[in-house]
Scaffold this active site. Structure first.
Site, PDB file in Angstrom:
ATOM      1  N   CYS A 100     -53.328 -15.443   6.194  1.00 16.07           N
ATOM      2  CA  CYS A 100     -51.974 -15.981   6.338  1.00 16.07           C
ATOM      3  C   CYS A 100     -51.238 -15.187   7.409  1.00 16.07           C
ATOM      4  O   CYS A 100     -51.783 -14.247   8.004  1.00 16.07           O
ATOM      5  CB  CYS A 100     -51.218 -15.912   5.015  1.00 16.07           C
ATOM      6  SG  CYS A 100     -51.000 -14.221   4.400  1.00 16.07           S
ATOM      7  N   CYS A 103     -51.052 -11.389   7.207  1.00 21.77           N
ATOM      8  CA  CYS A 103     -52.179 -10.631   7.763  1.00 21.77           C
ATOM      9  C   CYS A 103     -51.927 -10.326   9.238  1.00 21.77           C
ATOM     10  O   CYS A 103     -52.178  -9.210   9.713  1.00 21.77           O
ATOM     11  CB  CYS A 103     -53.474 -11.413   7.594  1.00 21.77           C
ATOM     12  SG  CYS A 103     -53.940 -11.717   5.876  1.00 21.77           S
ATOM     13  N   ASP A 505    -104.519 -28.863  13.691  1.00 25.54           N
ATOM     14  CA  ASP A 505    -105.371 -27.705  13.908  1.00 25.54           C
ATOM     15  C   ASP A 505    -105.515 -27.003  12.554  1.00 25.54           C
ATOM     16  O   ASP A 505    -104.781 -27.303  11.612  1.00 25.54           O
ATOM     17  CB  ASP A 505    -104.740 -26.782  14.945  1.00 25.54           C
ATOM     18  CG  ASP A 505    -105.548 -25.501  15.139  1.00 25.54           C
ATOM     19  OD1 ASP A 505    -106.771 -25.587  15.267  1.00 25.54           O
ATOM     20  OD2 ASP A 505    -104.917 -24.422  15.133  1.00 25.54           O
ATOM     21  N   ASP A 694    -101.339 -24.390  16.871  1.00 24.33           N
ATOM     22  CA  ASP A 694    -100.802 -23.031  16.814  1.00 24.33           C
ATOM     23  C   ASP A 694    -101.335 -22.139  17.927  1.00 24.33           C
ATOM     24  O   ASP A 694    -100.588 -21.376  18.517  1.00 24.33           O
ATOM     25  CB  ASP A 694    -101.135 -22.420  15.449  1.00 24.33           C
ATOM     26  CG  ASP A 694    -100.795 -20.940  15.387  1.00 24.33           C
ATOM     27  OD1 ASP A 694    -101.740 -20.130  15.470  1.00 24.33           O
ATOM     28  OD2 ASP A 694     -99.609 -20.615  15.263  1.00 24.33           O
ATOM     29  N   ASP A 698    -104.882 -24.608  21.738  1.00 30.50           N
ATOM     30  CA  ASP A 698    -104.288 -25.910  21.422  1.00 30.50           C
ATOM     31  C   ASP A 698    -103.342 -26.388  22.517  1.00 30.50           C
ATOM     32  O   ASP A 698    -102.876 -27.536  22.461  1.00 30.50           O
ATOM     33  CB  ASP A 698    -103.517 -25.843  20.099  1.00 30.50           C
ATOM     34  CG  ASP A 698    -104.427 -25.584  18.917  1.00 30.50           C
ATOM     35  OD1 ASP A 698    -105.542 -26.127  18.907  1.00 30.50           O
ATOM     36  OD2 ASP A 698    -104.022 -24.833  18.014  1.00 30.50           O
TER      37      ASP A 698
END
Length: 816
Positions: A100, A103, A505, A694, A698
């Site tokens: 608020c 603060c 894979d 992975d 690949d």
């Protein structure tokens, strides 16, 4: 004293300690001189109401001092501190705990009392604080410590420039929208009076006055609120593009110009209310679209904000705080409990739980112990960790993810590009139709020609058509990203929705990739320790999961030259002038030109280690299948996809995995070239192929498949060739991603169908003179809003009980 805990920080008060401070007329116990001094400063400064506003105890002195000194380093400050003309420094801070205006008052008054602070301004709505100070009199850590003293946490705001730009854009848009809304209401009220006067009779002087007032109201709406439409239309026409801004600008400009002429000459009709209403509703649709874009940009920027500015580097028994960017591979760092990990690396000491939600979307902490990998930006849990640095800055996985997000957002998907081309053609059709309508009505009823033409331009504006695809793609991409499925290429969602065959894979994909060495079978006189050292030396630097089965021992004493890694086969190198090789039997036979035996048995994976004219050992390896693999495979099968398994491992091992998962089509011992041939053959048969892989071997098939997914911890080369990344590592996200892609395709089809149907129906009605301009504006804007709302349904996620279901809300990103 009756109190048993510190009134300021909440810690226990030691026995016999008397550091009390009188607050609000009562003596409050303090645990140490530090809390006593801070509380006293608050009271003396007239800020004792702070204790009425706070909701939690203030930070302890140890917490306040922890790592704040890192922000005093010049290398750290270079990213967010600016130098003023008078030599002062300026910093924008993100402050947590502001609730608020009280603060803001507390922070500004407390910081203004610090020696060296020149100004302090707090923005309550954005939770930002700008501080200007003299560096000779005060350090930045002192400013941050001052926030902690009164119960707030302040840190430099990440990506301040980008956030400021979004704030300015949002503020300007709201200003334009607000002005258009105000003009719409005021012009509408005057229009009611004009319409009523037309039926009941009104003096010409009063009618003229009301028209002039409407002109004054509508003028800022046209020249300020509608300015983006005119600028965009001029820019696009300059480059020969027909976009929806062209008919929009024509409609607004013609309506305003004709109404102004009618006002000045006291002839015809005025439609200032329609102009204002049209501008307001169009801006409202654009504003909702902008908010979606800002939200995605903010989430993307959050990735970078979670990196700490400095790290605790260990040099023997000495620890020093250094900027993160000064770290180098091989350095040792300590990350305390609750801290953000500053680099990619390997755990050297300690056991803890690490939250990797930033990268994977999974909130559950991941156990980390000796030898495990950790990543920059993730948050350490309950115990300190000692980490060996592997990558920093642009080389980390976090930076790669951030770059991939930026690349994906910059690439226009084919569906979006097609929608743009369709909208461009439609705009041309609308302009030709409007010219034809103007010609017809000019000869039939000249008094209505202008307004019927305006209605045609407005009601057929292809806003909904242009929004139909990009909004749906944006929402779907964002939802998948929050769940750990990162899209790199623009075609992924479109192609995922159409795939009919999924190829997996094995190692690191259907299995965990955390390969363990089960046994060593020596074939010569060398002991196991020496054999492991040779194997570790050959695997040094390899990104393949097999390398993790041979952790570094005394291999640094074994320099290797002419090291060669053949993906999917093995590695070879020269040590002490002798050529060594380890891998599949066929690879060793070819590399060393020697006869090799068959593996001892069919259980598990076997690697042969040999050197010139000497067989050294067999290594038996084991890789566990992912626990979620059966569920993921079943999910893909339920979606109607045919499944295949391609692996470079031995046929008996591949057959066992395929049998457990119910995959009928499998192939073992496949080389990268063999996998590529299988993909090409499937595509020749007309199949739309999804490849999930992975390893480095690949990479060719990932690039050749119609759409590909690489696991999140795949090698850099593999990620580079993949269309998307499964950062979470949870295979159940694969069927979830396919379902999301299909839902997105349906939503886009619905949006396009609605947009085309609406425009096809509205055009003849407007051309017939049955739709006034104000109704055309409402209809066009409502059509655009309907498209946006329909696309936002994708963000609601799937049924919460489904595996891989996509939640409606993103996981919280914690700054640690």
């Amino acid at each position: 004293m009756a109190d048993t805990s510190c009134y300021h920080c909440g810690l226990p008060v030691p026995g016999g300690a008397d550091y009390a401070v009188t607050i609000g007329g009562e003596r409050r116990a303090m645990c140490c001189p530090g809390c006593q001094a801070v509380a006293g400063a608050i009271v003396e400064g007239g800020l004792d109401r702070f204790y009425s506003y706070r909701t939690t105890p203030s930070a302890t002195p140890e917490e306040r001092d922890n790592a704040l000194e890192a922000y005093d380093l010049a290398a750290v400050q270079a990213d967010f501190v600016r130098v003023g003309e008078d030599g002062s420094l300026v910093v924008d801070l993100a402050v947590s705990g502001i609730t608020c205006a009280a603060c803001a008052w507390l922070i500004e008054h407390h910081l203004s009392r610090l020696p060296g602070v020149l100004s302090c301004h707090v923005n309550v709505s954005s939770h930002r604080c700008r501080v200007r100070w003299h560096p000779e009199r005060l350090k930045l850590s002192g400013i941050l410590r001052a926030f902690a003293e009164i119960g707030y946490r302040a840190r430099p705001a990440g990506d301040v420039a980008a956030e400021a730009a979004r704030t300015r854009e949002n503020r300007m848009f709201l200003l334009r929208l607000g002005l258009a809304g105000l003009g719409m209401m005021q012009a509408g009220m005057i229009a009611v009076a004009l319409y009523a006067g037309a039926f009941s009779g009104i003096d010409p002087e009063w009618r003229s006055l009301l028209r002039w007032i409407s002109l004054l109201i509508a003028t800022p709406v046209v020249f300020f609120s509608a300015q983006p439409f005119f600028l965009a239309a001029l820019r696009n026409l300059r480059f020969g593009h027909l976009t929806m801004d062209v008919p929009v600008s024509l409609a607004i400009g013609l309506a305003y110009g004709a109404s102004a002429w009618a006002t000045i000459t006291r002839s015809g009709e005025v439609y200032f209310d329609s102009v204002s209403m049209f501008t307001f509703f169009l801006l409202l649709g654009r504003y909702l679209e902008m908010r979606v874009r800002h939200r995605n940009e903010h989430l993307s920027g959050s990735l970078r904000e979670l990196l700490p500015p400095a790290a605790c580097r260990l040099d023997g028994s000495r620890a020093e705080t250094v900027p993160v960017m000064s770290l180098k591979p091989g350095d040792r760092v300590r990350v305390d409990a609750g801290g953000s990990i500053p680099c990619d690396g390997v755990v050297l000491g300690g056991e803890s739980q690490v939250v990797e939600a930033l990268l994977t979307g999974e909130q559950a902490p991941v156990p980390k112990r000796l030898g495990d990998r950790v990543y920059a930006g993730t948050v350490n849990g309950n115990n300190p960790l000692e980490i060996r640095v592997a990558a920093v800055g642009r080389e980390t996985r976090l930076a790669a993810v951030s770059d991939l997000v930026a690349t994906a957002e910059a690439e226009k998907p084919r569906m979006a590009a097609l929608a743009d081309r369709l909208a461009s053609v439609f705009v041309g059709f609308v302009l030709v139709s409007a010219a034809a309508v103007a010609l017809f009505w000019g000869q039939t009823d000249p008094d209505r020609a202008l307004w019927v033409t305006l209605s045609v331009l407005v009601v057929t504006c292809p806003c909904a058509l242009s929004l139909a695809t990009p909004v749906a793609l944006t929402v779907a991409t964002d939802v998948l990203r929050r769940r750990g499925f990162l899209i790199r290429k623009g075609h992924v969602i479109e192609t995922l929705a159409a795939v009919d065959h999924c190829v997996f894979d094995k190692t690191g994909t259907l299995t965990l990739g955390s390969i363990r060495r089960l046994a060593t079978h020596p074939l010569g006189s060398l002991g196991e320790g020496r054999l492991l050292a040779l194997a570790a030396a050959l695997e040094r630097g390899s990104a393949h999961p097999i390398a993790r089965a041979f952790p570094e021992a005394d291999d640094r004493a074994l320099p290797v030259t002419a090291l060669a890694n053949t993906p999917g086969q093995g590695v070879a190198g020269t040590m002490g002038g002798v050529r060594h090789a380890m891998g599949k039997p066929g690879f060793v036979r070819q590399e060393l030109d020697m006869a090799v035996p068959e593996p001892p048995d069919d259980r598990g994976q076997w690697l042969l280690l040999a050197r010139s004219n000497e067989l050294l050992a067999w290594f038996q390896l084991h890789d566990e299948m992912r626990s979620e693999a059966p569920e993921a495979v079943d999910g893909m099968r339920d979606l109607g996809l045919s499944l295949s398994l391609l692996s470079g491992d031995r046929a008996p091992v591949v057959a066992g995995i395929a049998r457990r998962l119910g995959i009928e089509h499998w192939q073992g011992g496949a080389s990268p070239e063999g996998k590529l041939a299988v993909i090409r053959e499937g595509q020749r048969r007309g199949e739309r192929l999804l490849m999930v892989g992975d390893g480095i071997n690949d990479a060719p098939v990932l690039g050749a498949a119609d759409v590909s997914v690489a696991m999140g911890d795949a090698a850099n080369l593999t990620r580079l060739h993949a269309d998307s990344l499964l950062l979470s590592g949870d295979l159940r996200m694969l069927p979830a991603a396919v379902r999301m892609a299909r839902r997105t395709r349906r939503i886009i089809a619905q949006n396009l169908s609605w947009a085309l149907a609406y425009n096809g129906l509205a055009l003849p009605l407007a051309a017939a003179g049955w739709v006034p301009p104000w109704a055309a504006a409402i209809g066009m804007s409502a059509s655009s809003l309907l498209v946006v709302i329909n696309a936002l349904r994708l963000g609601r996620g799937e049924r919460s009980g489904e595996p891989g279901a996509v939640p409606a809300q993103p996981p919280a990103l914690s700054a640690g």
